[in-house]
Design an enzyme around this catalytic site. Structure first.
Site, PDB file in Angstrom:
ATOM      1  N   SER A  38      -1.075   2.396   9.202  1.00  0.00           N
ATOM      2  CA  SER A  38      -0.910   3.604   8.372  1.00  0.00           C
ATOM      3  C   SER A  38      -1.548   4.770   9.111  1.00  0.00           C
ATOM      4  CB  SER A  38      -1.627   3.403   7.027  1.00  0.00           C
ATOM      5  OG  SER A  38      -1.813   4.647   6.373  1.00  0.00           O
ATOM      6  N   TYR A  76      -8.713   0.733   1.389  1.00  0.00           N
ATOM      7  CA  TYR A  76      -7.427   0.808   2.105  1.00  0.00           C
ATOM      8  C   TYR A  76      -7.626   1.406   3.506  1.00  0.00           C
ATOM      9  CZ  TYR A  76      -2.441   1.919   2.876  1.00  0.00           C
ATOM     10  OH  TYR A  76      -1.166   2.005   3.377  1.00  0.00           O
TER      11      TYR A  76
HETATM   12  P1  NAP Z   1       5.586  -2.050  -1.308  1.00  0.00           P
HETATM   13  O1  NAP Z   1       7.028  -1.798  -1.539  1.00  0.00           O
HETATM   14  O2  NAP Z   1       4.666  -2.126  -2.484  1.00  0.00           O
HETATM   15  O3  NAP Z   1       5.487  -3.387  -0.447  1.00  0.00           O
HETATM   16  C1  NAP Z   1       4.338  -4.158  -0.352  1.00  0.00           C
HETATM   17  C2  NAP Z   1       4.776  -5.578  -0.122  1.00  0.00           C
HETATM   18  O4  NAP Z   1       3.608  -6.390   0.100  1.00  0.00           O
HETATM   19  C3  NAP Z   1       5.514  -6.170  -1.325  1.00  0.00           C
HETATM   20  O5  NAP Z   1       6.730  -6.734  -0.865  1.00  0.00           O
HETATM   21  C4  NAP Z   1       4.575  -7.248  -1.838  1.00  0.00           C
HETATM   22  O6  NAP Z   1       5.241  -8.410  -2.285  1.00  0.00           O
HETATM   23  C5  NAP Z   1       3.804  -7.596  -0.585  1.00  0.00           C
HETATM   24  N1  NAP Z   1       2.530  -8.230  -0.920  1.00  0.00           N
HETATM   25  C6  NAP Z   1       1.511  -7.741  -1.660  1.00  0.00           C
HETATM   26  N2  NAP Z   1       0.518  -8.646  -1.744  1.00  0.00           N
HETATM   27  C7  NAP Z   1       0.929  -9.723  -1.033  1.00  0.00           C
HETATM   28  C8  NAP Z   1       0.348 -10.982  -0.725  1.00  0.00           C
HETATM   29  N3  NAP Z   1      -0.871 -11.320  -1.180  1.00  0.00           N
HETATM   30  N4  NAP Z   1       1.043 -11.847   0.044  1.00  0.00           N
HETATM   31  C9  NAP Z   1       2.281 -11.524   0.502  1.00  0.00           C
HETATM   32  N5  NAP Z   1       2.873 -10.352   0.257  1.00  0.00           N
HETATM   33  C10 NAP Z   1       2.199  -9.469  -0.498  1.00  0.00           C
HETATM   34  O7  NAP Z   1       4.942  -0.937  -0.364  1.00  0.00           O
HETATM   35  P2  NAP Z   1       5.314  -0.463   1.115  1.00  0.00           P
HETATM   36  O8  NAP Z   1       5.067   0.985   1.145  1.00  0.00           O
HETATM   37  O9  NAP Z   1       6.617  -0.975   1.546  1.00  0.00           O
HETATM   38  O10 NAP Z   1       4.133  -1.151   1.968  1.00  0.00           O
HETATM   39  C11 NAP Z   1       4.367  -1.978   3.084  1.00  0.00           C
HETATM   40  C12 NAP Z   1       3.281  -1.739   4.134  1.00  0.00           C
HETATM   41  O11 NAP Z   1       3.405  -0.394   4.619  1.00  0.00           O
HETATM   42  C13 NAP Z   1       1.847  -1.869   3.608  1.00  0.00           C
HETATM   43  O12 NAP Z   1       1.052  -2.524   4.573  1.00  0.00           O
HETATM   44  C14 NAP Z   1       1.395  -0.425   3.459  1.00  0.00           C
HETATM   45  O13 NAP Z   1       0.005  -0.271   3.570  1.00  0.00           O
HETATM   46  C15 NAP Z   1       2.131   0.212   4.630  1.00  0.00           C
HETATM   47  N6  NAP Z   1       2.263   1.673   4.543  1.00  0.00           N
HETATM   48  C16 NAP Z   1       3.053   2.245   3.584  1.00  0.00           C
HETATM   49  C17 NAP Z   1       3.160   3.644   3.544  1.00  0.00           C
HETATM   50  C18 NAP Z   1       4.019   4.347   2.539  1.00  0.00           C
HETATM   51  O14 NAP Z   1       3.960   5.577   2.477  1.00  0.00           O
HETATM   52  N7  NAP Z   1       4.823   3.671   1.756  1.00  0.00           N
HETATM   53  C19 NAP Z   1       2.461   4.402   4.470  1.00  0.00           C
HETATM   54  C20 NAP Z   1       1.666   3.781   5.415  1.00  0.00           C
HETATM   55  C21 NAP Z   1       1.583   2.418   5.454  1.00  0.00           C
HETATM   56  P3  NAP Z   1       5.575  -8.690  -3.824  1.00  0.00           P
HETATM   57  O15 NAP Z   1       6.217  -7.456  -4.358  1.00  0.00           O
HETATM   58  O16 NAP Z   1       6.483  -9.883  -3.771  1.00  0.00           O
HETATM   59  O17 NAP Z   1       4.254  -8.966  -4.484  1.00  0.00           O
END
Ligand code: NAP
Length: 270
Positions: free
Chosen positions: A155, A168
């Site tokens: 991130s 985080y």
């Molecule tokens: P998201 O749609 O909420 O996706 C998060 C995913 O992580 C979900 O598929 C969830 O699965 C899974 N997860 C959560 N706890 C878990 C566990 N204990 N074991 C296995 N899977 C687990 O959010 P996202 O934005 O796509 O996030 C994905 C990554 O991108 C994260 O690492 C986040 O920090 C990073 N990121 C996102 C942004 C942004 O702006 N969106 C920016 C920077 C970094 P379930 O739904 O099946 O529980």
């Protein structure tokens, strides 16, 4: 891009948290580039099944595997299942992550441990399992010039401090040093380890920050390019970073953030 169709042909990939948001876009991009993809999900099997159906309809290969990445036994079982069905692994994308936000003085140990357990320990556990297989198998030149590739989804908060999100930001800062240390240790074995650091991408994790026009306008003040990112912005970069087209990149973080890390407040002053 037509060349992307065959970029990852014959390669086996695992994407953690692959059933939504950024993970889903990465799964779809890797499958489009020809990889067979294992979609790890935690609590939404129906999402994973929908993605599977789409990939299979497109003549691709995919499987779904349930696991909590913060639990060592579940991670080991997930890799065993993948090897049973795909034989090996060439690409790991560590993506599963969450937020448990609180002002620092009110942050509970449980909020701290949950975020570190999934975002940091989960990445360690999966990276270690994948690396063991990369080292055991070595390079297969007809598949890839690397013995394996690990991509950490970090991130912008690996470098931008974030009040109210100490757990985080600490997890993402930790990913930076974990990624670079593993890369340093495993590069001689032709294993490539890199990070993608997204800025603001429209997913469920940050919906409150972009789902109303007022919230989005406020968010855009932090983004010089004046566009909130889409999950596909990350998927495309992940497919390229997993391919031999990026073979000489190792131990790097690629920021995909529309300029968020350019300190936009300094554009008009400072
Ligand atoms: P998201 O749609 O909420 O996706 C998060 C995913 O992580 C979900 O598929 C969830 O699965 C899974 N997860 C959560 N706890 C878990 C566990 N204990 N074991 C296995 N899977 C687990 O959010 P996202 O934005 O796509 O996030 C994905 C990554 O991108 C994260 O690492 C986040 O920090 C990073 N990121 C996102 C942004 C942004 O702006 N969106 C920016 C920077 C970094 P379930 O739904 O099946 O529980």
């Amino acid at each position: 891009m037509s060349f992307s169709l065959y970029l990852l042909k014959g390669q086996k990939a695992l994407v953690t948290g692959g059933s939504s948001g950024i993970g889903e876009a990465i799964v779809r991009a890797l499958a489009k580039a020809g990889a067979s993809v294992a979609i790890n999900y935690h609590s939404h099997p129906e999402n994973a099944d929908n993605i599977l159906d789409d990939i299979k309809a497109d003549k691709g290969e995919a499987i779904a595997i349930q696991a909590d990445v913060s639990k060592e036994d579940e991670v080991q079982a997930m890799f065993s299942q993948m090897y049973k069905q795909f034989g090996t692994i060439d690409i790991l994308v560590n993506n599963a992550g969450l937020q448990k936000d609180a002002p620092f003085l009110e942050m509970t140990l449980q909020q701290w441990n949950t975020v570190i357990g999934i975002n940091l320990t989960g990445y360690f556990l999966c990276a270690r399992e994948a690396a063991k297989e990369f080292v055991r198998r070595g390079v297969k030149p007809d598949i890839s010039s690397a013995a394996g590739k690990i991509i950490f989804i970090s991130s912008v908060h690996e470098v931008i401090p974030w009040a109210g999100h100490v757990n985080y930001a600490a997890s993402k800062g930790g990913i930076n040093m974990m990624m670079r240390s593993i890369a340093q240790e495993l590069a001689p074995q032709k294993i490539r380890v890199n990070s993608i650091a997204p800025g603001a991408i429209k997913t469920d994790i940050n919906k409150s920050a972009w789902s109303t026009p007022e919230a989005e306008a406020k968010l855009l003040t932090l983004i010089p390019q004046k566009r909130v990112g889409e999950p596909e912005d990350i998927g495309k970069v992940a497919a390229w970073l997993a391919s031999d087209d990026s073979d000489y990149i190792n131990g790097a973080t690629i920021f995909v953030d529309g300029g968020m890390t350019l300190y936009p407040g300094f554009a008009t002053g400072g």
